[in-house]
Design a protein around this motif. Structure first.
Motif, mmCIF file in Angstrom:
data_model
loop_
_atom_site.group_PDB
_atom_site.id
_atom_site.type_symbol
_atom_site.label_atom_id
_atom_site.label_comp_id
_atom_site.label_asym_id
_atom_site.label_seq_id
_atom_site.Cartn_x
_atom_site.Cartn_y
_atom_site.Cartn_z
ATOM 1 N N ARG A 1 0.845 -1.214 0.000
ATOM 2 C CA ARG A 1 0.000 0.000 0.000
ATOM 3 C C ARG A 1 0.874 1.255 0.000
ATOM 4 N NH1 ARG A 1 -4.415 -0.447 4.811
ATOM 5 N NH2 ARG A 1 -4.739 1.748 4.262
ATOM 6 N N ILE A 2 1.917 1.241 0.828
ATOM 7 C CA ILE A 2 2.802 2.415 0.916
ATOM 8 C C ILE A 2 3.538 2.617 -0.407
ATOM 9 C CG2 ILE A 2 4.869 3.346 2.054
ATOM 10 C CD1 ILE A 2 3.931 1.800 4.596
ATOM 11 N N GLN A 3 4.049 1.516 -0.973
ATOM 12 C CA GLN A 3 4.797 1.632 -2.234
ATOM 13 C C GLN A 3 3.928 2.192 -3.347
ATOM 14 O OE1 GLN A 3 6.206 -2.386 -2.622
ATOM 15 N NE2 GLN A 3 8.180 -1.944 -1.632
ATOM 16 N N LYS A 4 2.694 1.711 -3.390
ATOM 17 C CA LYS A 4 1.772 2.155 -4.437
ATOM 18 C C LYS A 4 1.473 3.650 -4.277
ATOM 19 C CE LYS A 4 -2.661 0.960 -6.459
ATOM 20 N NZ LYS A 4 -3.996 0.518 -6.042
ATOM 21 N N ALA A 5 1.198 4.055 -3.045
ATOM 22 C CA ALA A 5 0.879 5.470 -2.795
ATOM 23 C C ALA A 5 2.092 6.357 -3.081
ATOM 24 C CB ALA A 5 0.402 5.656 -1.352
ATOM 25 N N GLN B 1 2.380 6.638 -6.838
ATOM 26 C CA GLN B 1 1.307 7.497 -7.374
ATOM 27 C C GLN B 1 1.549 8.971 -7.094
ATOM 28 O OE1 GLN B 1 -2.350 5.839 -5.865
ATOM 29 N NE2 GLN B 1 -2.630 4.513 -7.650
ATOM 30 N N ALA B 2 2.211 9.230 -5.973
ATOM 31 C CA ALA B 2 2.485 10.628 -5.619
ATOM 32 C C ALA B 2 3.729 11.146 -6.342
ATOM 33 C CB ALA B 2 2.664 10.754 -4.100
ATOM 34 N N GLY B 3 4.376 10.282 -7.115
ATOM 35 C CA GLY B 3 5.579 10.688 -7.825
ATOM 36 C C GLY B 3 6.754 10.913 -6.892
ATOM 37 N N ARG B 4 6.721 10.242 -5.746
ATOM 38 C CA ARG B 4 7.816 10.404 -4.783
ATOM 39 C C ARG B 4 8.820 9.272 -4.954
ATOM 40 N NH1 ARG B 4 5.422 10.949 0.930
ATOM 41 N NH2 ARG B 4 7.585 11.493 1.334
ATOM 42 N N GLU B 5 10.021 9.487 -4.413
ATOM 43 C CA GLU B 5 11.074 8.489 -4.542
ATOM 44 C C GLU B 5 10.730 7.206 -3.800
ATOM 45 O OE1 GLU B 5 15.299 9.247 -3.503
ATOM 46 O OE2 GLU B 5 14.782 11.298 -4.111
ATOM 47 N N PRO B 6 11.008 6.052 -4.409
ATOM 48 C CA PRO B 6 10.786 4.797 -3.681
ATOM 49 C C PRO B 6 11.619 4.836 -2.396
ATOM 50 C CG PRO B 6 11.513 4.375 -5.947
ATOM 51 C CD PRO B 6 11.646 5.848 -5.713
ATOM 52 N N ALA C 1 0.426 10.819 0.094
ATOM 53 C CA ALA C 1 0.196 11.766 -1.011
ATOM 54 C C ALA C 1 0.589 13.180 -0.608
ATOM 55 C CB ALA C 1 -1.268 11.722 -1.442
ATOM 56 N N GLU C 2 0.473 13.484 0.687
ATOM 57 C CA GLU C 2 0.787 14.838 1.157
ATOM 58 C C GLU C 2 2.196 14.966 1.731
ATOM 59 O OE1 GLU C 2 -0.881 17.450 0.465
ATOM 60 O OE2 GLU C 2 -2.598 16.420 -0.413
ATOM 61 N N GLY C 3 3.004 13.916 1.630
ATOM 62 C CA GLY C 3 4.413 14.070 1.985
ATOM 63 C C GLY C 3 4.879 13.344 3.236
ATOM 64 N N SER C 4 4.052 12.476 3.796
ATOM 65 C CA SER C 4 4.488 11.731 4.987
ATOM 66 C C SER C 4 5.820 11.028 4.742
ATOM 67 C CB SER C 4 3.434 10.670 5.359
ATOM 68 O OG SER C 4 3.938 9.836 6.391
#
Ligand SMILES: *Cc1c(COP(=O)(O)O)cnc(C)c1O
Length: 234
Positions: free
Chosen positions: A14-18, A21-26, A214-217
């Protein structure tokens, strides 16, 4: 019932997918397994599945588990519960991180009581993001002064901010709460770059981790989705 290892696998996905999707670094988001009320054996099972960071809320319960699991060298312990000032010494020496600091007095004591042979204690300032009467945390208005003062303490690394938004608000409001926390961290970095690394947003739990990511956690704190439903106690 699925096992703890299975649950860690699905939470990780779930975390990896989010994150993707947010375009953040793995790897930008870390998983804190919240093991409050759970026996040490559950933690052992999670460690066997590769989990290393655990969050605890109740000090005595946590100290008992830390002692029981002292044969496992690589566990990182995070304190995430309310802090009484007469308990800071034990927190300062037994934990690697404290997410729930909301006043200077507590931060000062943690800094004074951190053992000199230990690295600086990583802390987050807890923000009462929805200004709830029943919830701990500093207000956004009081944050700049508190962060500046904490930034001057020697044995503390001010890593960032933590919040537990009201889970009963509509999804759009919940998302806005996470965004406000992210904005507050950005402003702090701008105003007080010397206060600490300021690289951490501790936000998101079992029910809302995707929104928080999605908001940067950077740390989601997940209990129920890993260990199952807790007894009524909290
Ligand atoms: C209990 C707790 C969590 C975990 O909540 P779940 O909904 O079980 O994932 C996260 N953060 C804090 C501060 C908690 O007390």
């Amino acid at each position: 019932m699925s096992s703890i290892a299975d649950n860690i696998g699905s939470v990780t996905r779930r975390i990896q997918k989010a994150t993707l999707q947010a375009g953040r670094e793995p790897g930008a988001v870390h998983l804190l397994a919240v093991s409050k009320t759970r026996p040490a054996e559950d933690i052992r099972e999670a460690v066997a599945a590769g989990q290393t960071a655990f969050g605890e809320n109740y000090l005595q319960e946590a100290l008992d588990k830390i002692e029981t699991l002292s044969d496992l060298p690589d566990i990182e312990w995070h304190f995430i519960g309310p802090i009484q000032s007469n308990k800071t010494r034990q927190i300062a020496s037994a934990f690697d991180w404290v997410h729930s600091v909301d006043r200077l007095k507590i931060a000062r004591r943690l800094s004074e009581q951190r053992e000199s042979d230990q690295p600086p204690l990583n802390i987050c300032i807890q923000i009462n993001i929805n200004n709830e009467d029943t919830k701990a945390g500093c207000t956004l208005d009081a944050l700049p002064e508190l962060a500046r003062d904490i930034g001057e303490l020697p044995n503390i690394a001010l890593r960032g901010l933590m919040a537990i938004p009201d889970p009963d608000q509509p999804e759009a409001d919940l998302r806005l709460s996470f965004r406000q926390l992210a904005n507050a961290l950005r402003e702090l970095k701008h105003s007080f770059p010397e206060a600490g690394p300021l690289d951490t947003l501790s936000m998101g739990m079992s029910g809302d981790m995707e929104l928080a990511v999605a908001e940067g956690s950077t740390w989601v704190r997940v209990g129920t989705a890993i260990f199952g439903k807790r007894p009524a106690k909290d």
